[in-house]
Design a protein around this motif. Structure first.
Motif, PDB file in Angstrom:
ATOM      1  N   ASN A  55       5.205  14.521   0.016  1.00  0.00           N
ATOM      2  CA  ASN A  55       4.924  14.261   1.427  1.00  0.00           C
ATOM      3  C   ASN A  55       6.211  14.369   2.267  1.00  0.00           C
ATOM      4  O   ASN A  55       6.212  14.940   3.352  1.00  0.00           O
ATOM      5  CB  ASN A  55       4.324  12.866   1.595  1.00  0.00           C
ATOM      6  N   VAL A  56       7.294  13.774   1.761  1.00  0.00           N
ATOM      7  CA  VAL A  56       8.564  13.851   2.476  1.00  0.00           C
ATOM      8  C   VAL A  56       9.030  15.297   2.585  1.00  0.00           C
ATOM      9  O   VAL A  56       9.505  15.748   3.636  1.00  0.00           O
ATOM     10  CB  VAL A  56       9.628  12.978   1.788  1.00  0.00           C
ATOM     11  N   SER A  57       8.906  16.056   1.508  1.00  0.00           N
ATOM     12  CA  SER A  57       9.320  17.456   1.503  1.00  0.00           C
ATOM     13  C   SER A  57       8.541  18.245   2.541  1.00  0.00           C
ATOM     14  O   SER A  57       9.102  19.078   3.270  1.00  0.00           O
ATOM     15  CB  SER A  57       9.131  18.060   0.119  1.00  0.00           C
ATOM     16  N   ASP A 113       1.569  11.685  13.674  1.00  0.00           N
ATOM     17  CA  ASP A 113       0.342  12.432  13.370  1.00  0.00           C
ATOM     18  C   ASP A 113       0.408  13.092  12.009  1.00  0.00           C
ATOM     19  O   ASP A 113      -0.606  13.232  11.314  1.00  0.00           O
ATOM     20  CB  ASP A 113       0.110  13.512  14.434  1.00  0.00           C
ATOM     21  N   PHE A 114       1.592  13.488  11.623  1.00  0.00           N
ATOM     22  CA  PHE A 114       1.724  14.140  10.315  1.00  0.00           C
ATOM     23  C   PHE A 114       1.302  13.181   9.202  1.00  0.00           C
ATOM     24  O   PHE A 114       0.574  13.561   8.276  1.00  0.00           O
ATOM     25  CB  PHE A 114       3.178  14.583  10.108  1.00  0.00           C
ATOM     26  N   PHE A 115       1.720  11.941   9.314  1.00  0.00           N
ATOM     27  CA  PHE A 115       1.436  10.986   8.248  1.00  0.00           C
ATOM     28  C   PHE A 115       0.021  10.411   8.347  1.00  0.00           C
ATOM     29  O   PHE A 115      -0.543   9.973   7.350  1.00  0.00           O
ATOM     30  CB  PHE A 115       2.471   9.853   8.282  1.00  0.00           C
ATOM     31  N   ILE A 151       0.853  -1.198   0.000  1.00  0.00           N
ATOM     32  CA  ILE A 151       0.000   0.000   0.000  1.00  0.00           C
ATOM     33  C   ILE A 151       0.892   1.253   0.000  1.00  0.00           C
ATOM     34  O   ILE A 151       1.036   1.917  -1.019  1.00  0.00           O
ATOM     35  CB  ILE A 151      -0.938  -0.006   1.223  1.00  0.00           C
ATOM     36  N   ALA A 152       1.513   1.595   1.157  1.00  0.00           N
ATOM     37  CA  ALA A 152       2.395   2.767   1.237  1.00  0.00           C
ATOM     38  C   ALA A 152       3.813   2.291   1.517  1.00  0.00           C
ATOM     39  O   ALA A 152       4.017   1.410   2.352  1.00  0.00           O
ATOM     40  CB  ALA A 152       1.934   3.711   2.341  1.00  0.00           C
ATOM     41  N   PRO A 153       4.779   2.781   0.854  1.00  0.00           N
ATOM     42  CA  PRO A 153       6.179   2.338   1.029  1.00  0.00           C
ATOM     43  C   PRO A 153       6.787   2.928   2.299  1.00  0.00           C
ATOM     44  O   PRO A 153       7.581   3.872   2.251  1.00  0.00           O
ATOM     45  CB  PRO A 153       6.860   2.873  -0.223  1.00  0.00           C
ATOM     46  N   GLU A 154       6.452   2.390   3.467  1.00  0.00           N
ATOM     47  CA  GLU A 154       6.889   2.969   4.732  1.00  0.00           C
ATOM     48  C   GLU A 154       8.402   2.998   4.857  1.00  0.00           C
ATOM     49  O   GLU A 154       8.994   3.989   5.298  1.00  0.00           O
ATOM     50  CB  GLU A 154       6.289   2.190   5.902  1.00  0.00           C
ATOM     51  N   GLN A 155       9.040   1.883   4.467  1.00  0.00           N
ATOM     52  CA  GLN A 155      10.496   1.862   4.554  1.00  0.00           C
ATOM     53  C   GLN A 155      11.117   2.899   3.627  1.00  0.00           C
ATOM     54  O   GLN A 155      12.114   3.539   3.951  1.00  0.00           O
ATOM     55  CB  GLN A 155      11.018   0.454   4.230  1.00  0.00           C
ATOM     56  N   GLY A 156      10.495   3.065   2.476  1.00  0.00           N
ATOM     57  CA  GLY A 156      10.991   4.084   1.539  1.00  0.00           C
ATOM     58  C   GLY A 156      10.844   5.479   2.119  1.00  0.00           C
ATOM     59  O   GLY A 156      11.755   6.323   2.006  1.00  0.00           O
TER      60      GLY A 156
END
Length: 624
Positions: free
Chosen positions: A538-540, A496-498, A407-412
């Protein structure tokens, strides 16, 4: 002792003391101080070579004691101080440079003048402004002080520098230019007065003739049928004071070593019996000249005393301020030395804190680090490159390994965030270094501004080294703290951000800024470019949030670990070391700059001279 003896004797004593201190008039003393010598009235003897200058002085003294010869014989100023003694007492002479030796043989006086001249100028024909002080005690003189200057000349002879003519005139002018100088201008009667070197110079510096006494020598050598009445009566060249005629010993008399007392009698007889000068006989001759000068010098001294006292009082105030600024001599016992060092450290620490707290400039540069340098450095971090589409694809794929994310690449995400946060180390450490540089500069500036420390270069060096060593420790702790702040952000991400991201992904893409819209699962291309762009976005956004946090927390860490510690404990290490030192080691720290020690000693000696001079002036009867 009568008033005249008191006044002239007082000036004599002050002049001798001034010479010892390097203040001997002629514009050549220590220019850092007011010249007391130049404030004292003096009689400067000026004349061309072969004008009879030496013979006039010997006639006044009544002794044959001056060097003779061709060319420039007087190559250093001779301060000749005459002291009248009681009748029947033995005559003797003393030199200032030989204070414990009395000369009763005046041939030896002549030799000592020659030897002392050569000691400064060598055997050459050079001249020197450093005077020779000669005091003569005799019942045959009046109380008087004369300064015999090198004879004016028109050409340089062999062995002399080409500039000798100008050098001599410059030296003579530095004396006669002074308003307190009485000029004794000596001219030979057998030459046209219009060509007299002495009169020409006197006219330049004293055009009204108020300070000039004219002396006409060699009256007995004039052509037969001529006389010098036009000059002596003031018709050829008028001065405010009367001209005085002198008849010196002839060369034959000098060669025969004719007694000076006999020469004086012959001089009186010449004027008494002269058909030309008989009516002026009472105001002619070397004895009359000496009495005239002595009386006038006493009168000028009396007139100048208020201004001399004013200069002395002003100089005393300046010297005391200078000694206070330089500091008094240090005690020799270890306890007093340690106390002195600690007092200077406290003075330095006070100035250092004033720089930090705004009382002095410099502390605002630390705020400039936080308000300008740190934000600018954060903006320059290469997040665009790190979060480029190609970089995100590579990092996410590497994080997935052989099993792509479902689903979402958490490790990435974690790798992308950790990699981004690592860039914050550089600005964080740079902020610490920038604050450290400012603090070091403030230490240097504070040491230079601490007046008490200026005397002690060794203490300055050790204090700076100890302070900088403490600052280095504070920097190390500060770096650990700011790196710890960055590492804490990497160690625990804000969940919380994610958690808000899935909700925001339901919203249309057009209503979001710096966030990604999430299409329906059916249409989502899980491995398409849009998917990786949303990850980068999202990372930015998360990195920007962390950047704002660090922008506020890094300054707090720097101030707490460096600035606050510098205010509290900058010299703690120095204090701990200094308390263990023994007296000799403390004395080494208080080893003053030799130039400063010399300066203080010179000030102290000069202050002592001025105070003694003031007391002596106050003691003379006419001041009361």
């Amino acid at each position: 002792m009568n008033t005249m003896e008191s006044l002239i004797g007082l000036v004599n004593r002050i002049q001798r003391a001034c010479t010892v201190l390097g203040d001997y008039g002629g514009g050549t003393g220590n220019n850092a101080f007011n010249s007391l010598w130049e404030a004292l009235p003096t009689v400067a003897v000026v004349g061309g070579q072969s004008s009879g200058k030496s013979s006039v002085l010997e006639s006044i003294v009544g002794r044959d004691f001056l060097p003779r010869g061709s060319g420039i014989v007087t190559r250093r100023p001779l301060v000749l101080q005459l002291h009248k003694t009681d009748d029947g007492t033995e005559e003797y002479a003393e030199f200032l440079h030989l204070p414990k030796r009395q000369f009763t043989d005046f041939a030896m006086v002549r030799k000592e003048i020659e030897d002392e001249t050569d000691r400064i100028t060598g055997k050459s024909k050079q001249i020197s402004p450093v005077p020779i002080h000669l005091s003569i005690f005799s019942p045959n003189v009046v109380n008087l002080t004369l300064v015999d200057l090198p004879g004016l000349t028109k050409v340089a002879v062999e062995g002399q520098p080409e500039t000798i003519v100008e050098d001599i005139e410059t030296m003579v002018r530095t004396y006669v230019d002074k308003p307190n100088c009485i000029i004794l201008a000596i001219s030979p009667a057998n030459q046209d007065i219009a060509t007299s070197d002495a009169i020409k110079l006197a006219k330049d510096v004293d055009p009204t003739g108020e300070r000039t006494f004219g002396v006409l020598t060699k009256l007995d050598l004039m052509d037969k049928g001529t006389n010098a009445l036009a000059v002596l009566e003031g018709r050829s060249y008028k001065l405010q004071h009367p001209w005085v005629g002198i008849v010196n010993r002839s060369q034959a008399d000098i060669n025969k070593n004719v007694d000076m007392m006999l020469a004086r009698r012959k001089e009186r007889e010449y004027f008494d019996t002269s058909p030309d000068y008989g009516h002026l006989a009472s105001k002619m001759g070397s004895e009359y000249l000496a009495k005239l000068l002595s009386k006038h010098l006493e009168s000028v001294i009396r007139t100048r005393i208020p201004s001399i006292l004013s200069l002395i009082n002003k100089s005393i105030e300046e010297l005391e301020r200078e000694l206070d600024r330089m500091g008094r001599p240090i005690a020799v016992d270890a306890g007093a030395q340690l106390y002195t060092i600690l007092e200077m450290c406290r003075a330095f620490d006070k100035i250092f804190k004033e720089h930090l707290d705004g009382g002095r400039p410099g502390g605002d540069r630390i705020y400039g680090v936080f308000d300008n340098q740190l934000p600018a450095a954060l903006k320059k971090l290469p997040f665009d490159r790190h979060l480029s589409l190609q970089s995100v694809k590579r990092i996410v794929s590497e994080a997935d390994g052989y099993q792509p994310h479902l689903i979402a690449p958490e490790q990435g995400y974690r790798r992308l965030i950790e990699g981004s946060l690592g860039y914050f180390r550089g600005p964080a450490e740079a902020s610490v270094d920038a604050v450290h540089f400012v603090l070091k500069e403030l230490v240097r500036k504070s040491i230079s501004e601490t007046q008490e420390l200026k005397r002690f270069p060794s203490l300055q060096v050790e204090l700076a080294a100890a302070a900088n060593s403490s600052l280095e420790k504070f920097r190390e702790e500060s770096k650990k703290s700011v790196i710890r702040l960055v590492d804490m952000e990497s160690a625990y991400l804000t969940a919380d951000f994610f958690r808000k991201l899935p909700q925001e992904m339901e919203r249309p893409l057009s209503n979001q800024k710096n966030q990604t819209a999430s299409p329906s699962p059916a249409t989502l291309d899980q491995y398409g470019d849009g998917h990786f762009r949303r990850i980068a976005s999202n990372v930015s956004a998360y990195v920007n949030m962390v950047s704002d946090t660090l922008r506020n927390t890094i300054p707090k860490a720097c101030v707490y670990c460096q600035v606050r510690q510098a205010k509290l404990a900058l010299l703690n290490y120095f204090y701990s070391q200094i308390s263990k030192r023994e007296g000799k080691q403390l004395g080494q720290l208080l080893d003053e700059d030799p130039a400063l020690m010399d300066r203080r000693l010179e000030c102290a000696k000069r202050l002592e001279l001025y105070k003694k001079a003031r007391d002596e002036i106050d003691a003379v009867a006419w001041v009361r």
